[in-house]
Design an enzyme around this catalytic site. Structure first.
Site, short mmCIF file in Angstrom:
data_model
loop_
_atom_site.label_atom_id
_atom_site.label_comp_id
_atom_site.label_asym_id
_atom_site.label_seq_id
_atom_site.Cartn_x
_atom_site.Cartn_y
_atom_site.Cartn_z
CE LYS A 32 -2.53 2.76 3.14
NZ LYS A 32 -1.73 3.66 3.79
CG ASN A 33 2.01 3.18 3.24
OD1 ASN A 33 1.32 3.28 3.17
ND2 ASN A 33 2.65 2.45 4.94
NE ARG A 88 -0.35 11.96 5.34
CZ ARG A 88 -0.62 12.85 5.89
NH1 ARG A 88 -1.63 13.66 5.88
NH2 ARG A 88 0.30 13.70 6.13
CB CYS A 118 -5.11 6.72 9.33
SG CYS A 118 -5.85 5.16 7.35
NE ARG A 163 -0.83 10.73 9.10
CZ ARG A 163 -1.02 9.64 8.54
NH1 ARG A 163 -2.16 8.90 7.85
NH2 ARG A 163 0.28 8.85 7.29
CB ILE A 219 2.64 18.83 4.69
CG1 ILE A 219 2.45 20.10 4.37
CG2 ILE A 219 2.03 17.32 4.79
CD1 ILE A 219 2.08 20.39 3.26
CG ASP A 220 6.59 20.85 9.83
OD1 ASP A 220 5.31 19.29 9.92
OD2 ASP A 220 7.30 20.89 10.33
CG ASP A 271 1.92 1.17 9.70
OD1 ASP A 271 1.56 2.30 10.71
OD2 ASP A 271 2.31 1.47 8.41
CB ILE A 322 5.17 7.20 14.60
CG1 ILE A 322 6.98 5.95 15.08
CG2 ILE A 322 5.80 8.22 12.94
CD1 ILE A 322 8.38 6.65 14.95
NE ARG A 347 -6.99 5.91 3.37
CZ ARG A 347 -6.15 5.69 4.09
NH1 ARG A 347 -7.37 5.88 5.68
NH2 ARG A 347 -5.36 5.97 4.38
C1 EPZ Z 1 3.58 7.12 6.18
O1 EPZ Z 1 2.82 8.02 6.88
C2 EPZ Z 1 3.22 5.89 5.85
N1 EPZ Z 1 1.92 5.86 4.67
C3 EPZ Z 1 1.95 5.37 6.91
O2 EPZ Z 1 1.21 4.82 7.21
C4 EPZ Z 1 3.19 4.80 8.27
O3 EPZ Z 1 2.55 4.88 9.59
C5 EPZ Z 1 4.71 6.18 8.76
O4 EPZ Z 1 4.64 6.89 7.36
C6 EPZ Z 1 5.71 5.84 9.37
O5 EPZ Z 1 6.25 5.11 8.43
C7 EPZ Z 1 2.27 5.88 3.83
O6 EPZ Z 1 2.87 5.91 3.33
C8 EPZ Z 1 1.07 6.65 2.66
P1 EPZ Z 1 5.61 10.04 8.44
P2 EPZ Z 1 3.49 9.44 6.60
O7 EPZ Z 1 6.06 11.49 7.73
O8 EPZ Z 1 4.49 9.67 5.36
C9 EPZ Z 1 5.30 14.05 11.61
C10 EPZ Z 1 -1.00 3.48 7.34
O9 EPZ Z 1 -1.51 2.84 8.58
N2 EPZ Z 1 5.68 15.14 10.51
O10 EPZ Z 1 6.98 9.12 8.70
O11 EPZ Z 1 3.03 10.86 6.63
C11 EPZ Z 1 3.82 13.53 11.10
O12 EPZ Z 1 2.77 14.11 11.78
C12 EPZ Z 1 0.12 4.45 7.09
O13 EPZ Z 1 -0.38 2.47 6.36
C13 EPZ Z 1 5.63 16.30 10.38
O14 EPZ Z 1 5.07 16.50 11.97
O15 EPZ Z 1 4.93 9.54 7.81
C14 EPZ Z 1 4.47 11.89 12.09
O16 EPZ Z 1 3.90 12.06 13.49
C15 EPZ Z 1 -0.63 5.06 9.02
N3 EPZ Z 1 5.29 17.40 9.63
C16 EPZ Z 1 6.06 11.74 11.89
O17 EPZ Z 1 6.17 13.38 11.35
C17 EPZ Z 1 5.62 16.18 8.84
O18 EPZ Z 1 6.14 17.62 7.68
C18 EPZ Z 1 5.86 10.40 11.52
O19 EPZ Z 1 5.00 11.01 9.76
C19 EPZ Z 1 5.97 15.15 8.41
C20 EPZ Z 1 6.01 14.27 9.34
#
Ligand code: EPZ
Length: 440
Positions: free
Chosen positions: A22-23, A93, A117, A122, A124-125, A305, A327, A419
């Protein structure tokens, strides 16, 4: 709208095959938009996130066709718009992943806040700061971002904290930027490496020179290709936990030890049985499970996850275990439902000496009502219940809880599960689960 009706108590057994990750699948579809020619993707999962990405590509003027046997073709020719509609952009996402290819074709991109989710704010800074380091100009509005760059240029960017998605979008953007980009403190998730392998096959020059350092030499042109999406390691954990929690024996075809190290280590400590083979991994119950603590970490750590699934397994283990989620700031929504089923779980906020280092979410996004750890005492029999699914992995964990519970459970809002998992109900059924999908 569908619901699942599950009668628990049956040990799962047999062989099940993983689907495409999926990811990974959806992001390869988006990266394919760089080329003029079509790209063929094999082994994609027909799941909500892939279908919604196809919808966005079509809205932008591209084409996506789904063939037999999990083969899909993405044809970028025809792309004529650089703005994602609010509705489709929010479905997953995926929105920020489009920025690189849209800047490449149009010099401009307009995207809504990405959805996905609801397990934290979440933001995107880290994505936006990274793009600015490559020369993008970004204007933020309450409902959208407008990004402008005639041509991105290479740059040196260090992620302040781990971000899987931020690393992906920077790799995609830098692949066609002018000059060399160095990304430091970059994510190590296997899905990131699948994206790198895919882009390199399209003609990009991307190299992970250190575990957390990625060097990208921008190229002028990327071409269409033929690629097989990696298998979904989260599905492997789902079936592995299901085999152990139901006291069953399941061979998970295509599961790979290298992507699952932290999970296999935890299974070993808990006394669960597994055997790594060339074709996949067999998970089987051998002795009563023992409680094992876990702390979620970015790869190669124990993945967030997997945490809700591990929580269910620990309700069946002897002793007290603690799960610490680092996380996402709000990922324990499933616990209330689980408690109603009879699980002994207490949520608490552990004392953490260095929260800025331990927590991957931004500390300013934390709220007093968010809880970061759960203490579970097992083993407890679970009772069947009617439950609402609130997000993807929480949904998978409630399915697992229902497979263990005595009696008939009903799970509503199964679209969250659709999803991210293709035909999860059908595949569980093939392993002997009593699960029915009913349209309501
Ligand atoms: C990806 O999410 C995956 N989603 C998630 O899978 C997975 O849990 C996660 O990576 C960790 O491996 C997809 O690939 C679609 P992050 P992502 O950026 O990219 C914070 C599932 O169930 N953050 O590593 O969104 C963020 O809020 C999903 O399959 C910021 O604050 O994860 C989080 O707390 C859920 N600012 C942490 O960092 C930013 O600009 C990690 O987020 C970016 C992230």
């Amino acid at each position: 709208m569908d619901k699942f009706i599950i009668t628990g108590g049956k040990p799962l057994s047999g062989e099940v095959s993983l689907c495409g990750a999926k990811n990974s699948g959806f992001k390869l579809m988006i990266a394919a938009l760089y080329a003029d020619e079509p790209t063929t993707l094999h082994n994609f999962s027909k799941i909500g996130d892939v279908l919604s990405t196809a919808e966005v590509i079509r809205e932008l003027g591209g084409e996506v066709t789904f063939g037999e046997n999990h083969v899909m073709q993405v044809t970028p020719r025809g792309l004529s718009r650089y703005n994602l509609s609010q509705k489709s952009g929010e479905l997953s996402r995926a929105a920020t992943y489009f920025i690189g290819p849209l800047l490449h074709h149009f010099g401009k991109a307009i995207i809504p806040n990405p959805g996905g989710c609801k397990i934290g704010r979440r933001p995107i800074d880290r994505h936006l700061e990274g793009l600015q380091a490559l020369g993008a100009e970004i204007r933020s509005f309450p409902d959208r971002y407008e990004i402008v760059a005639k041509q991105l240029s290479g740059g040196h960017f260090t992620f302040p904290k781990n971000t899987h998605g931020g690393t992906d979008i920077m790799i995609i953007a830098a692949a066609a930027a002018k000059g060399k980009t160095i990304l430091e403190n970059a994510a190590q998730e296997p899905e990131v490496d699948d994206l790198i392998a895919f882009l390199n096959q399209m003609g990009a020059k991307i190299n992970r020179v250190e575990p957390r350092t990625i060097v990208i030499e921008g190229v002028d042109k990327l071409h269409g290709t033929d690629y097989t999406v990696m298998y979904d390691r989260n599905e492997a954990v789902t079936f592995g936990c299901a085999a152990l929690a139901t006291k069953g024996d399941v061979f998970v075809l295509h599961a790979e030890e290298k992507d699952l190290g932290a999970f296999l280590m935890a299974v070993k400590k808990a006394g669960g049985g597994f055997e790594v083979e060339r074709r996949g991994i067999r998970f089987f119950y051998k002795d009563p499970l023992k409680a094992v603590n876990i702390t979620t970490r970015p790869h190669p750590g124990f993945m967030t996850d997997w945490m809700p699934l591990w929580g269910i397994l620990m309700t069946q283990a002897e002793g007290e275990s603690v799960i610490h989620e680092t996380i996402f700031e709000n990922r324990f929504a499933f616990v209330n439902e689980l408690k109603k089923m009879g699980a002994k779980i207490e949520l608490f906020n552990p004392v953490v000496e260095n929260p800025e280092e331990i927590y991957v979410f931004n500390l300013e996004d934390d709220r007093p009502e968010y809880i970061h750890a759960a203490r579970i005492v097992g083993p407890t029999p679970l009772r069947a219940m009617t439950e609402e699914i609130t997000d993807l992995r929480a949904g998978a964990s409630l399915i697992l809880a229902s497979l263990i519970a005595r009696g008939q459970s009903e799970l509503l809002n199964v679209e969250h599960v659709d999803r991210g998992y293709e035909n999860l109900d059908g595949r569980l059924k093939s392993l002997g689960a009593d699960i029915k999908r009913v349209n309501i």
